[in-house]
Every structure is written in C-alpha cells, then in structure tokens.
Design a protein around this motif. Structure first.
Motif, PDB file in Angstrom:
ATOM      1  N   TYR A 123     -60.361 117.089 -62.477  1.00  0.00           N
ATOM      2  CA  TYR A 123     -61.006 118.052 -61.592  1.00  0.00           C
ATOM      3  C   TYR A 123     -61.033 117.441 -60.197  1.00  0.00           C
ATOM      4  CZ  TYR A 123     -62.797 120.852 -65.515  1.00  0.00           C
ATOM      5  OH  TYR A 123     -62.918 121.651 -66.619  1.00  0.00           O
ATOM      6  N   LEU A 124     -60.627 118.219 -59.185  1.00  0.00           N
ATOM      7  CA  LEU A 124     -60.682 117.730 -57.819  1.00  0.00           C
ATOM      8  C   LEU A 124     -61.392 118.740 -56.931  1.00  0.00           C
ATOM      9  CD1 LEU A 124     -57.262 118.174 -56.029  1.00  0.00           C
ATOM     10  CD2 LEU A 124     -57.627 118.998 -58.333  1.00  0.00           C
ATOM     11  N   CYS A 125     -62.098 118.236 -55.934  1.00  0.00           N
ATOM     12  CA  CYS A 125     -62.877 119.081 -55.028  1.00  0.00           C
ATOM     13  C   CYS A 125     -61.951 119.897 -54.129  1.00  0.00           C
ATOM     14  CB  CYS A 125     -63.811 118.221 -54.178  1.00  0.00           C
ATOM     15  SG  CYS A 125     -64.686 119.153 -52.910  1.00  0.00           S
ATOM     16  N   SER A 126     -62.196 121.204 -54.045  1.00  0.00           N
ATOM     17  CA  SER A 126     -61.350 122.081 -53.222  1.00  0.00           C
ATOM     18  C   SER A 126     -61.439 121.707 -51.748  1.00  0.00           C
ATOM     19  CB  SER A 126     -61.775 123.548 -53.398  1.00  0.00           C
ATOM     20  OG  SER A 126     -61.575 123.964 -54.724  1.00  0.00           O
ATOM     21  N   MET A 127     -62.650 121.343 -51.274  1.00  0.00           N
ATOM     22  CA  MET A 127     -62.794 120.954 -49.862  1.00  0.00           C
ATOM     23  C   MET A 127     -62.076 119.643 -49.580  1.00  0.00           C
ATOM     24  SD  MET A 127     -63.741 121.525 -46.860  1.00  0.00           S
ATOM     25  CE  MET A 127     -64.758 122.986 -47.014  1.00  0.00           C
ATOM     26  N   LYS A 128     -62.121 118.730 -50.530  1.00  0.00           N
ATOM     27  CA  LYS A 128     -61.387 117.478 -50.367  1.00  0.00           C
ATOM     28  C   LYS A 128     -59.893 117.754 -50.245  1.00  0.00           C
ATOM     29  CE  LYS A 128     -60.106 113.275 -52.896  1.00  0.00           C
ATOM     30  NZ  LYS A 128     -60.269 112.526 -54.165  1.00  0.00           N
ATOM     31  N   GLU A 129     -59.394 118.668 -51.095  1.00  0.00           N
ATOM     32  CA  GLU A 129     -57.973 119.003 -51.082  1.00  0.00           C
ATOM     33  C   GLU A 129     -57.588 119.709 -49.787  1.00  0.00           C
ATOM     34  OE1 GLU A 129     -54.778 121.109 -54.110  1.00  0.00           O
ATOM     35  OE2 GLU A 129     -56.799 121.940 -53.939  1.00  0.00           O
ATOM     36  N   LYS A 130     -58.405 120.708 -49.369  1.00  0.00           N
ATOM     37  CA  LYS A 130     -58.080 121.481 -48.166  1.00  0.00           C
ATOM     38  C   LYS A 130     -58.138 120.626 -46.900  1.00  0.00           C
ATOM     39  CE  LYS A 130     -61.109 124.739 -49.066  1.00  0.00           C
ATOM     40  NZ  LYS A 130     -61.946 125.972 -48.982  1.00  0.00           N
TER      41      LYS A 130
END
Length: 554
Positions: A365-372
């Motif tokens: 699971y990865l954070c969407s804000m971290k990815e964006k």
C-alpha cells in the motif's frame, strides 16, 4: 375497486406566496372530499417535491408516485395546477398515455381538467402545449440576449476564472443613459500560474505529471487549495485564456461555433469569451456543451495562451482521454478505499508480479499524496499489503469476544438507551401532538383563505399560514432527529444476541471466504483504517476518531 387517491404537489423554491406546497395539498384534499366521496382521509397518498423545476420529471417524489401508479396503488392523481406535473409537452403526453394504460385518471383543479372525460383530455394537451411554448420562448429569449451580449465581449458575472478578476465598467448609451457592465481584469500572479500550467502540460503531455509539478512546487488555487487534476483540466480546456489570433479563428470556425466577431477582430492580443459553454445543474458537476452550441466573441480581456498552443493542448487531452480506459488488474487487496495515511490521503494497493511463501501475489500500500508529489509533501513508508490485511482481519475476529472493546461499547450503548427510552418516547409523542395541532390550524386558515380571496384579509392569512408552515418544518426536523436517535441507539436483546452470534460466526468462517466476501464483511464493521508507519489504527462504525483499535505490524 381501489379507492386510494394520490395528491402531487411541487414548488421550485420556498417563497412567501400563497401557493405553498401545504396550500396545494389542502386544496387537493378539499377537492377529493367533494368529488371522490368514497375516498377516506386515510386513503389519500401525498407526494411532495420542493425545490424542483417542472422542466423535467427528474424528481424523487414524482418518480415514487409513478412507481406506485404502476403497482396500482391508487385510481387517480389530483394536482392543484397543470404545470405542477410538468411544463414539457413530451413528458406530459407520455405521462397521460401511461396513466391511461394503467386506468388511472388525472385531475388538475385550477384548470378544471379531468382526463376521465374526452374534453378534459383534449384541453389538458392544449394547455400543456402552451406551458411548453412559454418555457421554450423564455429559453429562446435567453439565447437571443446572450448573442447580443456576446457582441460586446463582456463578462456576464459568476466566479471569475483563475488569472482574472471581474471589474465593473460603465458605458454611456446614445440616449445618455449609464449602463453598468463587467470585464475581466488580469491578476498578474494568477496569470503566471496559468501560463505555467500550460507550459508544463505542453512539455509533459500529462495531467499526472503536471499535477505532481504543482504539488512539489507548492502552487495553490485562488481558493488556497492544492491543484488537482480536475482543476488543471478545467483551466486547460477554458477558451477564455486563448489569444484571439489566426489559429484561434480557424479552430472556432472549424468547430461551427456561433461566432459574433469578424476575422479582423482577432488582434493577437485579446482573449476569447465563450458563452453557453456549460450546462449547470444544482448539485451536479458542470457539463461542457459541444463547441457547436457555444456563443463566442473576442473579449475585452487580455489573452494568455497562443491559439496554436491552446488548440494543441485540446488535441492532447482528447487523445489522452481515448487512451484512459484500462482493463483493471485483479485486485486482491482487502482495504482499498478504507486505508488512509496520516496525511489523510488514501493509500492504494500496488500489485507486484512476485509471490510469497503462501503462493499469494505480493502487494504494497502506498500513499496517493506521496505518489502524486513524488515524496515532496508526504514521505510515509510503503507497507506490506499482505501482512496489513491479515493483521486487520485478526483484529476484527476478536470483536465477538466478551472482553472486546466493541462488545463493551454495544453494552454501554444499550444501557444508555434503556435509561433514556421513556424520555425519548415522551418527547416524540409531544412533538407529534404539536405537529397535528399545527396542521389543523393550517387547514382552518386555508379554508378561511378561500373565503377571503381578493379581500384585505388575504395577505394576513397567507402570512399566518407561512409562519405555521415554518413552525411545522421545525417540528418535523426535530421529530426526524429524535426518531433517528432512537433508531440508532435502540438495541433490543434479540438484536444484541444476533450481532454477537454474527461476530462469533464471522471469526470462524472468515478464512474460508472469497476475496469479495472478506472485503464486504470488513466493510460491515470497519469505518476506516489508518497507517502511521508503525501501527495500524482500526476505527469501527459507531466509534469516534479519537480512539480505535491499535496493533503493531510484525
């Protein structure tokens, strides 16, 4: 024979005029009492839509009434006035045809139309034609006005686009009259952000990469929020930024817009003003109309983006949209949509092609804000999805144990409600009596209103009715609030035992469930899960966000 009669009432908005929904219903009741003497008061079914236009039939209570009509729940529909049902001849004709097939008659009191007679049916259609004609005439008049206004290139008001602010100007007419109008004035700082949005998109041809750039560099919208893909797309597709040059002229004429500017007006300086570009509906996102329906002129404001660049961006967005559909990969993650990072953004599963010792595909699971933001705003560590899902399942299995916090909260809630049960029910009964008395007063005043029509007492009676109506709405909202409260906390011994038994069974059979069944089962109890980098916080329905079950991930 079915003696039930339906009453339908509609009002576009709440006003102080006499034709409120309450008044419409009371007049319909009186009509039924006179003309449908076999119908008892308890046999009258009432359907009310307030805050809905008569331009279409997309109204919740109207839909429910028609569903009941198909189930033969009543033998006639009575309304106060024809346009309460519909102002559209097509919708109205279909309605009458369907009701005729169902053997249900339709009565409009104001026009004295009754579809049970051939003359009434004919007059009903004629009146409906005039209602629609009036509506279409108004719509045509609005379009004519927009076409006239477009020739001036004025800003018609509303929320000004990013990069501009609405500025009031005055025009002196030939007759010497002063007319106020608005135009768009450039806001330099916002304009730089708009130019940067187009620049980055032209370089990357990607909304995702453009969003990442703006997150990493701390750009904010004019409302102080982070730019989203939706906000970026709105800016990239708005023709207000396009400079009126030769490329803009070719694009607009090639898309058959209603253009109210000559080619000579395209001066390589001013921007484009497009009217009638969106369909605006309350409670729904705006929809963009086809370019052929736009009304376009060269505006009075300064353009920001060359016609060639703006047109190229539209082509890229259209091309990307056609590629946007992807066949979804099989998702074995259980917490999709429920798992949050401490930065409050969702954590989404990312599937790998590797397998663990149990033969399961490994996912994280990865954070969407971290990815964006490419770790610029959030740096939360990714978490092993297989282990996280299992840990949450193990915690939920414990809910059925006598010592669990969930069972303790259920017991406390049950005791609390039992202590307050008499107080709740007493308050409800008093409110229901007050509402009944309030409705009696309204009925008496409506009867007086009919006798006082055209006299000086009419306005006074209407004000009294509206005041009682407002009082009734307050009482109704309090009743709904108390009923909801009692329903939420009323846990009988049987219900308590059922929940306990269900949780006990859940613990025994969870491991045998399919992925879809496990996901559905978790959603029955779990409101959300938060990962803080070390611990899992599981929040159950009925709990607040200050507590929650905590467990370490090993």
């Amino acid at each position: 024979m079915n003696t039930n009669i339906a009453i339908y009432s509609r009002k576009s908005k709440l006003t102080g005029k006499g034709e409120s929904i309450e008044n419409q219903i009371e007049l319909c009741r009186q009509y039924i009492g006179t003309h449908f003497q076999s119908c008892k008061t308890e046999d009258i079914l009432v359907y009310e839509d307030e805050g809905f236009s008569g331009g279409n039939t997309e109204r919740p209570q109207f839909k429910r009434m028609m569903s009941d009509a198909r189930a033969k729940a009543f033998s006639a529909i009575v309304c106060y006035r024809l346009d309460r049902i519909s102002r559209n001849i097509g919708d109205f004709a279909k309605l009458i045809e369907e009701l005729d097939g169902l053997g249900i008659s339709f009565v409009s009191i104001k026009e004295q139309f009754d579809t049970s007679s051939p003359m009434g049916r004919a007059m009903m259609y004629i009146s409906s034609v005039f209602s629609q004609l009036e509506r279409e005439t108004i719509a045509e008049r609005i379009r004519d006005n927009m076409q006239e206004l477009s020739k001036t290139g004025r800003w018609l008001g509303g929320i000004s686009p990013t990069g501009y602010v609405s500025e009031s100007v005055q025009n002196i007419t030939v007759e010497g009259k002063v007319k106020k109008a608005c135009k768009l004035k450039l806001v330099p700082e916002e304009a730089r952000a708009v130019r940067q949005i187009f620049k980055i998109f032209l370089e990357t041809n990607s909304l995702t990469k453009t969003e990442t750039y703006f997150l990493q560099n701390g750009y904010k919208t004019k409302n102080g929020k982070a730019f989203t893909r939706f906000a970026l797309r709105n800016i990239l597709t708005n023709p207000v930024y396009m400079i009126a040059d030769k490329d803009a002229y070719r694009y607009l004429t090639g898309n058959n817009v209603d253009l109210f500017s000559e080619e000579s007006d395209f001066d390589n300086k001013h921007g484009i003003m497009a009217y009638n570009r969106t369909i605006q509906k309350s409670g729904k996102a705006n929809q963009v109309r086809p370019a052929s329906e736009w009304i376009v002129a060269v505006g009075k404001h300064v353009g920001l983006i060359s016609g060639a660049d703006w047109v190229w961006v539209q082509g890229c967005l259209d091309q990307n949209r056609s590629k946007s559909f992807r066949k979804p990969r099989s998702n074995i993650a259980l917490l999709s949509g429920m798992l949050f990072c401490t930065c409050k953004d969702y954590m989404r599963p990312k599937l790998s092609k590797r397998e663990n010792a149990e033969g399961e595909l490994i996912y994280t699971y990865l954070c969407s804000m971290k990815e964006k933001s490419r770790s610029h705003i959030c740096k939360m560590n990714n978490v092993n999805g297989n282990m996280l899902d299992k840990a949450v399942c193990e915690e939920v299995k414990k809910l059925g144990e006598d010592s669990s916090e969930f069972i303790r909260q259920l017991k406390q809630g049950k005791k609390r409600f039992e202590r307050n049960r008499e107080e709740y029910y007493g308050s409800l009964e008093r409110l229901r009596v007050s509402l009944a008395e309030n409705n009696k007063e309204i009925s008496a005043l409506v009867s007086s209103l009919l006798k006082a029509a055209g006299t000086s007492a009419e306005d006074y009676i209407v004000k009294q009715i509206d005041e009682l109506h407002r009082r009734g709405e307050v009482i109704k909202s309090r009743i709904i609030e108390l009923e909801s409260l009692t329903a939420r906390h009323a846990l009988s011994d049987i219900e308590f035992d059922i929940i306990r038994q269900m949780l006990s069974n859940f613990s025994d059979i969870l491991d045998e469930m399919s992925i879809e069944q496990k996901r559905a089962a978790l959603r029955a109890f779990v409101k959300k899960v938060v990962w803080d980098g070390e611990r899992i916080h599981v929040y159950l329905f009925g709990s607040d966000d200050r507590g929650g079950i905590e467990t370490h991930l090993h």
